[in-house]
Write an enzyme that holds these catalytic residues in place. Structure first.
Site, short mmCIF file in Angstrom:
data_model
loop_
_atom_site.label_atom_id
_atom_site.label_comp_id
_atom_site.label_asym_id
_atom_site.label_seq_id
_atom_site.Cartn_x
_atom_site.Cartn_y
_atom_site.Cartn_z
N SER A 114 -30.50 76.07 109.64
CA SER A 114 -29.88 76.30 108.39
C SER A 114 -29.05 77.60 108.56
O SER A 114 -27.69 77.67 107.99
CB SER A 114 -30.71 76.21 107.13
OG SER A 114 -30.31 76.87 106.04
N ARG A 150 -28.12 84.05 102.32
CA ARG A 150 -29.49 83.65 101.87
C ARG A 150 -29.06 83.07 100.58
O ARG A 150 -29.87 81.92 100.45
CB ARG A 150 -30.48 84.76 101.85
CG ARG A 150 -31.94 84.04 101.20
CD ARG A 150 -32.86 85.23 101.73
NE ARG A 150 -34.12 84.87 101.28
CZ ARG A 150 -35.44 85.11 101.86
NH1 ARG A 150 -35.28 86.09 102.84
NH2 ARG A 150 -36.23 85.06 101.39
N HIS A 210 -27.77 79.56 101.69
CA HIS A 210 -28.73 78.68 102.20
C HIS A 210 -29.73 78.05 101.00
O HIS A 210 -30.12 77.09 101.03
CB HIS A 210 -29.69 79.56 103.17
CG HIS A 210 -31.18 79.31 103.55
ND1 HIS A 210 -31.45 78.25 104.70
CD2 HIS A 210 -32.26 79.43 102.84
CE1 HIS A 210 -32.55 78.11 104.72
NE2 HIS A 210 -33.18 78.63 103.67
#
Lengths: 208, 208
Positions: A15, A40, A43
């Site tokens: 990812s 992040r 994600h």
């Protein structure tokens, strides 16, 4: 990114590569730590638009890491945000369900999320405030900072919604406190949690 | 939408009007209950795109309400989703942090989120599964359903991410269990929580 099993680790790794390829050009002016945070967030939301919506003050990472390394308190506006923060060495609190907070909310006709911030200020809070949901909690934080009634080291201010969220985030960028926020109505629990967890990880092991 | 104070109620009401105006045309073929769910998802994410991404099987609302009215169990893949479900009369569980679940995850080299679903099946679970994060938990659910090893009344299957999420959601639409899901990588905790909380509200008081 929080994975503790082989399968989880492999998913997170793949990812991360995809996220990097999607947002690399949009994060070219960020530091490595700032990039980690944006990665992040993307994600966690699967929404690359956040690379364009996220804004950090230049001292946000530095001041947040300093507070985290001192194990200062973290408070959140809602319990969902709190429950996403699982690896911090210090205290993580959310006061929204305290009886005292319900009384403050009723007395002043404010939301319980806002009353929770007032309650923290009344009880000598010092640390990082993480707001993933309620514009009213962000406004209350800004009000208390202006009155010098709360000791905030940095603010993750990413409330979500079509009413008040964007305005509250604009107001945040106009006060002189290290902060991260998102432009417009978008934001929310996953954005808030991704940001603080990224910072906690950096504070422990350096660059993610 | 969960507001318990005057200020919170007014924000929710105004937000609802804005959301309706944004998605009314896109939800024209839905029932009133289905519309309520989509509205709450868009309210929670501030992302009108969800009106186009959400898919419900035709029996999803009916079978979910039946299970909720019987106070059957709800399980979630991660604790963040669980902590957003606060007004249900029955049990809401998330097993990801159980020692037994950690052992299952290590033994079979699967994620703890997937192992949590296995654990529920091993312990006679019957009710609604809410997956807001982990594609692996959704794949495990589908596997157990195919093997007739779990008693699932409906699935809220909205894992998020660039790896596995979209494929797992496609797989969900190919089994014969009442479900809601989202197309593509997007989804997540707020989508899952908005859906189950909307259903809980409808099960208690009728139409939101």
């Amino acid at each position: 990114m929080g994975a503790s099993t082989k399968q989880g680790y492999e998913i997170a790794k793949k990812s991360r590569q995809i996220v990097k390829s999607l947002i690399d050009e949009k994060t070219i002016n960020l530091t490595d730590d700032e990039k980690s945070i944006v990665e992040r967030i993307v994600h966690s939301t699967a929404d690359p638009e956040y690379a364009e919506l996220v804004n950090m003050s230049s001292n946000f990472v530095e001041m947040s890491l300093k507070s985290l390394k001192n194990n200062e308190d973290i408070i959140t506006d809602i319990t969902m945000v709190k429950s996403g923060i699982t690896t911090y060495g210090g205290s993580v609190n959310c006061y929204i369900n305290e009886n005292e907070v319900k009384k403050i909310a009723q007395k002043y006709e404010i939301t319980r999320a806002a009353a929770g911030i007032q309650y923290a200020a009344n009880n000598g809070f010092e640390g990082i405030i993480v707001i993933g949901n309620a514009p009213t909690a962000l406004y209350k934080t800004i009000e208390l900072i202006k009155k010098d009634e709360i000791n905030v080291k940095s603010i993750i201010g990413v409330p979500v919604g079509f009413v008040g969220a964007a305005d509250s985030k604009n107001a945040l960028t106009n006060i002189n406190i290290p902060n991260i926020t998102t432009k417009g109505p978008k934001g929310g629990t996953p954005v808030a949690v991704a940001t603080i967890n990224s910072l906690i990880r950096i504070s422990k092991i350096g660059q993610e």
